[in-house]
Design an enzyme around this catalytic site. Sequence first.
Site, PDB file in Angstrom:
ATOM      1  N   ASP A 144     -45.102 -32.892  -6.747  1.00  0.00           N
ATOM      2  CA  ASP A 144     -45.762 -31.736  -7.350  1.00  0.00           C
ATOM      3  C   ASP A 144     -44.702 -30.746  -7.824  1.00  0.00           C
ATOM      4  OD1 ASP A 144     -47.739 -29.520  -7.701  1.00  0.00           O
ATOM      5  OD2 ASP A 144     -49.062 -30.893  -6.628  1.00  0.00           O
ATOM      6  N   HIS A 203     -48.693 -24.351  -7.231  1.00  0.00           N
ATOM      7  CA  HIS A 203     -49.535 -25.547  -7.185  1.00  0.00           C
ATOM      8  C   HIS A 203     -49.104 -26.505  -6.080  1.00  0.00           C
ATOM      9  CE1 HIS A 203     -51.149 -29.386  -8.835  1.00  0.00           C
ATOM     10  NE2 HIS A 203     -52.056 -28.631  -9.408  1.00  0.00           N
ATOM     11  N   SER A 533     -56.815 -31.540  -8.876  1.00  0.00           N
ATOM     12  CA  SER A 533     -55.596 -31.253  -8.106  1.00  0.00           C
ATOM     13  C   SER A 533     -55.902 -30.919  -6.661  1.00  0.00           C
ATOM     14  CB  SER A 533     -54.854 -30.061  -8.718  1.00  0.00           C
ATOM     15  OG  SER A 533     -54.081 -30.448  -9.801  1.00  0.00           O
TER      16      SER A 533
END
Length: 749
Positions: A144, A203, A533
């Site tokens: 990520d 994220h 996600s």
Amino acid sequence: MLKSKSSAMELSRLSLLPFLLLAAVASSVTGDELRTFIVHVHPQESLAFETAEDRTAWYVQFLPEDGRLRHAYHHVASGFAARLTQRELDEISAMPGFVSAIPDQTYTLQTTHTPQFLGLNAPLPGAWTNDTSLRSGVIVGMLDTGVFPHHASFSGRGMPPPPAKWKGHCYFNGTACNNKLIGARDFTTGNNTAAPPVDDEGHGTHTASTAAGAVAPGAQVLGQAAGAASGVAPRAHLAVYKVCDETGCSGADILAGIDAAVGDGCDVISMSLGGPSRPFYIDPIAIGTFGAVEKGVFVSMAAGNSGPESSTLSNEAPWMLTVAVSTMDRSIRATVRLGNGLYFHGQSTYQPTDSAPAFLPLVYAGASGKPFAQFCDSGDLDGLDIRGKIVVCELGGEVPRVFKGQVVQKAGGAGMILVNQYPQGYDTLADAHVLPASHVDYAAGSAIKLYINSTTSPTARIIFHGTVLGASPAPSIVFFSSRGPNQQDAGILKPDVTGPGVNVLAAWPFPVGPPSSSPPLPGTTYNIISGTSMSTPHLSGVAAFIKSKHPDWSPAAIKSAIMTTADVDDRSGTPLLDEQHSVASFFATGAGHVNPAKATTPGLVYDIAPSDYISYLCDKYTNQQVSVIARRPVNCSAMVTIPGRLLNYPSISVTFPAAMNSTMPVIVRRTVKNVDEVPTSYYAAVDMQESLVSVVVYPDRLDFTQPNQEKSFRVIVWPKQRNLRLVQGALRWVSDTHSVRSPISVTFA
Ligand SMILES: *[C@@H]1O[C@H](CO)[C@@H](O)[C@H](O)[C@H]1NC(C)=O
Ligand SMILES: *[C@@H]1O[C@H](CO)[C@@H](O)[C@H](O)[C@H]1NC(C)=O
Ligand SMILES: *[C@@H]1O[C@H](CO)[C@@H](O)[C@H](O)[C@H]1NC(C)=O
Ligand SMILES: *[C@@H]1O[C@H](CO)[C@@H](O)[C@H](O)[C@H]1NC(C)=O
Ligand SMILES: *[C@@H]1O[C@H](CO)[C@@H](O)[C@H](O)[C@H]1NC(C)=O
Ligand SMILES: *[C@@H]1O[C@H](CO)[C@@H](O)[C@H](O)[C@H]1NC(C)=O
């Protein structure tokens, strides 16, 4: 109205939710320009490499000069990534050992301009966090944007040291790594992978803590959702591989991340990223994850945020778990009350308590008459008197939701009502808005606009109700969840499963919402965001949990356990619905909504050996294409090939020609392995509209007398009518203690 240009724009904008979409950058190919290529090479049989250094030295021999190598692959690809000109690549392709080369894709990280969603965490399967029998030693690899390590969610307190098989490194300085966060590496800095994988985006911190974050009390966002935060598998170790930065994610870096995660000893790889559908042999994610699965590593991938249109999936290879996204039963309620007494429940995480919710004049942003003004982009409200008013803005138009509120606030607006367009249906999202706001559904939006037209002085107020449980329907498929059918192979039903991913609370590096006079302390900040996600790391955590219970299960067996135990009904017992509150098709839900408690005891599993995938690939591709994925020469003529529908998949997808007069049945063969107590017997039950499609299972009873015994059966699928389009049902193998369900999707194309 609904098929207007703006709704088309809306649909493309929807993919900007926090899901990392790949966008191939069209690059002009000139002979002398240096670009990154992923080059697949196979050594002659006589060449055996003792060490990674030996193999790298062999790779370097292909290169024209020092300094060109970006990544050397050792575990999940046979080859390297390097900076080359087209001319140099042409020379390399004539060298012995060369197999193929693909230009690197510049994958775009689409979250930087996206507003942050805010909301509440999934109700955690509490039994898990209390499960003292849960073995430690499972390692989840997160590919990520890196991680913010100094967060309560990554505390190593109470965690045992990593298992002996762990070979990875932590490139953070000092005490950032511990027994929770055991590995940290950055692949976005070229060949210098010793750089620390700092998360500038948020994220990666969010997804890592969702999968395997520690239990952290006192989590909240803007006062909402107060409680303990915990990853799905709080006893698992985390290894972080940064493969995305603010410019996006490079396929060469992703492949390097997978390669390292497999070499380091990860058990599960979680990737909340994806790209356009493409054949597996030119998709570095498909190539790398095949190698991972072949080596026993489970892979969980995002299905994508490009719904609700069909054929919008990413990550369609049968060896991955492809995860859709659905809602939870909590909302952070902001109710809109109109001057005529009508009221509509919406959502917002920013819920100021100091603003007295007075009735204020109401205005529709589209009233200015300017094209696309209804989307409230900067400049759109010029010339419209909105001072002190509540402004109605429509979702979409390539304008992030929180940004719309900023535009309204800057123009003097006092509040915002964000209304859905038709494709978003009944789904609303809770955002950290900067002013009093509420996001309402399409029906509410239509009624509000009608009211504005019906009176000369429309008014409204927004009343905040905080966190509300028991929202229904839940779970339901959210509008942006990408849909099948599978574009690479209609014989494999995708997505595989759905999981919670709307308004998910998890760790975040920085404070969110309006600037606060008392910002939270570092390491205590959370955010609530949405996307495939967010559902993907939930399933990675579930897989880690199953792996801890059943260390010897293959990735395919774990996937089968997740799929055959999934829920097909929502909390109220009706079939899973979609954003329009219609029954969702299997192209939206896959096998259903993950049921973690059942997934550890599936009764039977549909297993797939790595060699079966090679036979499957041989049915689709040439020897050369298959050998790119297999990392070795493959002679498909010397193998039995397996078409997609005959792979031993836990779901069944068959296609008939649409214009068919005398229909021939399709026969699907499957093998199940008993993974529970013996002796036991299972009976076949078929859920299918019999007047449309006949499904016969033979034999319809399976007796198991030995542990891990396997039994094969046939499913004969036979359309009974013409002019059908899509018929979906299920096969259930039922014993006294288990129901092992496989969706059956019958398409006429
Ligand atoms: C790594 O990259 C640097 C410059 O980017 C270069 O000087 C160095 O030689 C490279 N290393 C290898 C092994 O290619
Ligand atoms: C888990 O443990 C906590 C604290 O000991 C307790 O409050 C909670 O009820 C337990 N949950 C379950 C499902 O046993
Ligand atoms: C981490 O350590 C390296 C090598 O000791 C040093 O060059 C670097 O500046 C350090 N980084 C930070 C953030 O302390
Ligand atoms: C409101 O009135 C405008 C202008 O008369 C019209 O274009 C629009 O369609 C109306 N909207 C609704 C929801 O009736
Ligand atoms: C591939 O296998 C077929 C069938 O066994 C054989 O005839 C053929 O020679 C093989 N090709 C190669 C390149 O080995
Ligand atoms: C199917 O049947 C129709 C009418 O009976 C006929 O016109 C058509 O040619 C047939 N199609 C095929 C493919 O046999």
